[in-house]
Motif scaffolding. Structure first.
Motif, PDB file in Angstrom:
ATOM      1  N   LEU A 103       0.936  -1.206   0.120  1.00  0.00           N
ATOM      2  CA  LEU A 103       0.114   0.074  -0.157  1.00  0.00           C
ATOM      3  C   LEU A 103       0.809   1.341  -0.034  1.00  0.00           C
ATOM      4  N   GLY A 104       1.854   1.247   0.663  1.00  0.00           N
ATOM      5  CA  GLY A 104       2.890   2.417   0.675  1.00  0.00           C
ATOM      6  C   GLY A 104       3.562   2.571  -0.718  1.00  0.00           C
ATOM      7  N   LEU A 105       3.925   1.406  -1.503  1.00  0.00           N
ATOM      8  CA  LEU A 105       4.447   1.716  -2.612  1.00  0.00           C
ATOM      9  C   LEU A 105       3.416   2.138  -3.630  1.00  0.00           C
ATOM     10  N   ARG A 106       2.047   1.570  -3.448  1.00  0.00           N
ATOM     11  CA  ARG A 106       1.160   2.070  -4.589  1.00  0.00           C
ATOM     12  C   ARG A 106       0.805   3.531  -4.044  1.00  0.00           C
ATOM     13  N   GLY A 107       0.745   4.139  -2.943  1.00  0.00           N
ATOM     14  CA  GLY A 107       0.526   5.676  -2.886  1.00  0.00           C
ATOM     15  C   GLY A 107       1.781   6.169  -3.317  1.00  0.00           C
ATOM     16  N   LEU A 108       2.885   5.927  -3.085  1.00  0.00           N
ATOM     17  CA  LEU A 108       4.147   6.554  -3.719  1.00  0.00           C
ATOM     18  C   LEU A 108       4.065   6.502  -5.184  1.00  0.00           C
ATOM     19  N   LEU A 109       3.534   5.452  -5.848  1.00  0.00           N
ATOM     20  CA  LEU A 109       3.427   5.484  -7.160  1.00  0.00           C
ATOM     21  C   LEU A 109       2.653   6.312  -7.667  1.00  0.00           C
ATOM     22  N   ASN A 110       1.447   6.580  -7.164  1.00  0.00           N
ATOM     23  CA  ASN A 110       0.536   7.381  -7.554  1.00  0.00           C
ATOM     24  C   ASN A 110       0.793   8.687  -7.198  1.00  0.00           C
ATOM     25  N   GLN A 111       1.893   9.196  -6.136  1.00  0.00           N
ATOM     26  CA  GLN A 111       2.000  10.560  -6.064  1.00  0.00           C
ATOM     27  C   GLN A 111       3.327  10.798  -7.132  1.00  0.00           C
ATOM     28  N   ALA A 112       4.078   9.675  -7.484  1.00  0.00           N
ATOM     29  CA  ALA A 112       5.180   9.935  -8.379  1.00  0.00           C
ATOM     30  C   ALA A 112       4.588  10.269  -9.755  1.00  0.00           C
ATOM     31  N   THR A 113       3.217   9.706 -10.144  1.00  0.00           N
ATOM     32  CA  THR A 113       2.672   9.371 -11.381  1.00  0.00           C
ATOM     33  C   THR A 113       1.938  11.200 -11.450  1.00  0.00           C
ATOM     34  N   LYS A 114       1.460  11.587 -10.412  1.00  0.00           N
ATOM     35  CA  LYS A 114       1.214  12.726 -10.457  1.00  0.00           C
ATOM     36  C   LYS A 114       1.931  13.935 -10.629  1.00  0.00           C
ATOM     37  N   ALA A 115       3.199  13.804  -9.957  1.00  0.00           N
ATOM     38  CA  ALA A 115       4.265  14.722 -10.037  1.00  0.00           C
ATOM     39  C   ALA A 115       4.859  14.576 -11.226  1.00  0.00           C
ATOM     40  N   GLY A 116       4.769  13.461 -12.239  1.00  0.00           N
ATOM     41  CA  GLY A 116       5.334  13.313 -13.389  1.00  0.00           C
ATOM     42  C   GLY A 116       6.594  12.861 -13.540  1.00  0.00           C
ATOM     43  N   ASP A 117       7.000  12.018 -12.171  1.00  0.00           N
ATOM     44  CA  ASP A 117       8.513  11.546 -12.008  1.00  0.00           C
ATOM     45  C   ASP A 117       8.308  10.117 -12.546  1.00  0.00           C
ATOM     46  N   GLN A 118       8.524   9.840 -13.900  1.00  0.00           N
ATOM     47  CA  GLN A 118       8.620   8.577 -14.555  1.00  0.00           C
ATOM     48  C   GLN A 118       9.254   7.548 -14.040  1.00  0.00           C
ATOM     49  N   ASP A 119      10.673   8.008 -14.010  1.00  0.00           N
ATOM     50  CA  ASP A 119      11.510   7.196 -13.375  1.00  0.00           C
ATOM     51  C   ASP A 119      11.092   6.521 -11.906  1.00  0.00           C
ATOM     52  N   GLN A 120      10.776   7.304 -11.082  1.00  0.00           N
ATOM     53  CA  GLN A 120      10.435   7.041  -9.722  1.00  0.00           C
ATOM     54  C   GLN A 120       9.191   6.024  -9.742  1.00  0.00           C
ATOM     55  N   ALA A 121       8.273   6.521 -10.486  1.00  0.00           N
ATOM     56  CA  ALA A 121       7.059   5.580 -10.662  1.00  0.00           C
ATOM     57  C   ALA A 121       7.278   4.317 -11.173  1.00  0.00           C
ATOM     58  N   LEU A 122       8.192   4.075 -12.233  1.00  0.00           N
ATOM     59  CA  LEU A 122       8.746   2.924 -12.651  1.00  0.00           C
ATOM     60  C   LEU A 122       9.242   2.020 -11.367  1.00  0.00           C
ATOM     61  N   SER A 123      10.148   2.756 -10.650  1.00  0.00           N
ATOM     62  CA  SER A 123      10.824   2.087  -9.592  1.00  0.00           C
ATOM     63  C   SER A 123       9.692   1.399  -8.613  1.00  0.00           C
ATOM     64  N   TYR A 124       8.636   2.262  -8.316  1.00  0.00           N
ATOM     65  CA  TYR A 124       7.787   1.895  -7.191  1.00  0.00           C
ATOM     66  C   TYR A 124       6.813   0.692  -7.635  1.00  0.00           C
ATOM     67  N   ALA A 125       6.672   0.972  -9.099  1.00  0.00           N
ATOM     68  CA  ALA A 125       5.728  -0.217  -9.735  1.00  0.00           C
ATOM     69  C   ALA A 125       6.315  -1.232  -9.814  1.00  0.00           C
ATOM     70  N   ARG A 126       7.554  -1.474 -10.169  1.00  0.00           N
ATOM     71  CA  ARG A 126       8.409  -2.875 -10.131  1.00  0.00           C
ATOM     72  C   ARG A 126       8.336  -3.527  -8.706  1.00  0.00           C
ATOM     73  N   ARG A 127       8.520  -2.494  -7.863  1.00  0.00           N
ATOM     74  CA  ARG A 127       8.935  -3.196  -6.617  1.00  0.00           C
ATOM     75  C   ARG A 127       7.504  -3.646  -5.998  1.00  0.00           C
ATOM     76  N   ALA A 128       6.468  -2.937  -6.194  1.00  0.00           N
ATOM     77  CA  ALA A 128       5.185  -3.304  -5.951  1.00  0.00           C
ATOM     78  C   ALA A 128       4.681  -4.649  -6.560  1.00  0.00           C
ATOM     79  N   LEU A 129       4.910  -4.737  -7.940  1.00  0.00           N
ATOM     80  CA  LEU A 129       4.448  -6.039  -8.579  1.00  0.00           C
ATOM     81  C   LEU A 129       5.478  -7.153  -8.000  1.00  0.00           C
ATOM     82  N   LYS A 130       6.627  -6.991  -7.610  1.00  0.00           N
ATOM     83  CA  LYS A 130       7.638  -8.054  -7.154  1.00  0.00           C
ATOM     84  C   LYS A 130       6.833  -8.668  -5.682  1.00  0.00           C
ATOM     85  N   LEU A 131       6.302  -7.644  -5.204  1.00  0.00           N
ATOM     86  CA  LEU A 131       5.479  -7.938  -3.733  1.00  0.00           C
ATOM     87  C   LEU A 131       4.350  -8.752  -4.018  1.00  0.00           C
ATOM     88  N   MET A 132       3.301  -8.445  -4.946  1.00  0.00           N
ATOM     89  CA  MET A 132       2.316  -8.733  -5.421  1.00  0.00           C
ATOM     90  C   MET A 132       2.154  -9.041  -6.803  1.00  0.00           C
TER      91      MET A 132
END
Length: 172
Positions: free
Chosen positions: A116-145
């Motif tokens: 849930l933390g990664l998902r929240g950070l992913l949404n924030q990075a996406t809103k902020a337009g930080d593509q690299d950070q969003a990718l990092s969070y998404a990859r980590r989240a998908l490894k978890l689930m």
């Protein structure tokens, strides 16, 4: 000298008195713990009720009530992982993205809340337009689930937007 009936009656009375004394002693030794357990149970119940009301307030978009219930739940429950989620969502409702990010990052330390933390950070990075950070969070989240279809789809779109076609194919 006494009769057998009187002796039997005395033995029964002594047994009853001994039993009552023992039960009273048990009551005295157990009472403080039982009272403490009841108080903790009541406090916990009130805390989870405040947590529930806070979640409802977040869903309804009532930032002020969500913040009020966050304080109540946090005071009653201490700092269980779910209060972090409520704090983050209440901060987002209040427009405080910095505080929300702090709470989402705190969730990363709780194994049951990390996704849930990664998902929240992913949404924030996406809103902020930080593509690299969003990718990092998404990859980590998908490894978890790995069975999270929504996360796989989001990772696919992020990878495709970044031109990482091989990784997009893997996410797909």
């Amino acid at each position: 000298e006494t009769s057998a009936g009187v002796l039997a009656m005395l033995v029964v009375l002594v047994a009853i008195l001994a039993s009552m004394t023992y039960r009273f002693w048990l009551f005295l030794t157990r009472a403080p713990g039982q009272i403490s357990d009841r108080l903790k149970g009541r406090r916990s119940h009130k805390g989870y009720l405040a947590l529930t009301k806070g979640m409802v307030a977040v869903a309804a978009g009532d930032a002020r009530e969500a913040k009020r219930q966050v304080g109540k739940a946090d005071g009653l429950l201490g700092n269980p992982p779910l209060t972090l989620l409520l704090k983050a969502q209440a901060a987002q409702l209040n427009g405080d993205e910095g505080a929300a990010e702090t709470f989402f990052k705190a969730m990363l330390d709780e194994s049951e809340m990390e996704f849930l933390g990664l998902r929240g950070l992913l949404n924030q990075a996406t809103k902020a337009g930080d593509q690299d950070q969003a990718l990092s969070y998404a990859r980590r989240a998908l490894k978890l689930m790995p069975k999270s279809e929504g996360m796989a789809e989001q990772l696919f779109h992020l990878e495709a937007q970044s031109g990482h076609w091989a990784q997009a194919g893997t996410a797909l």
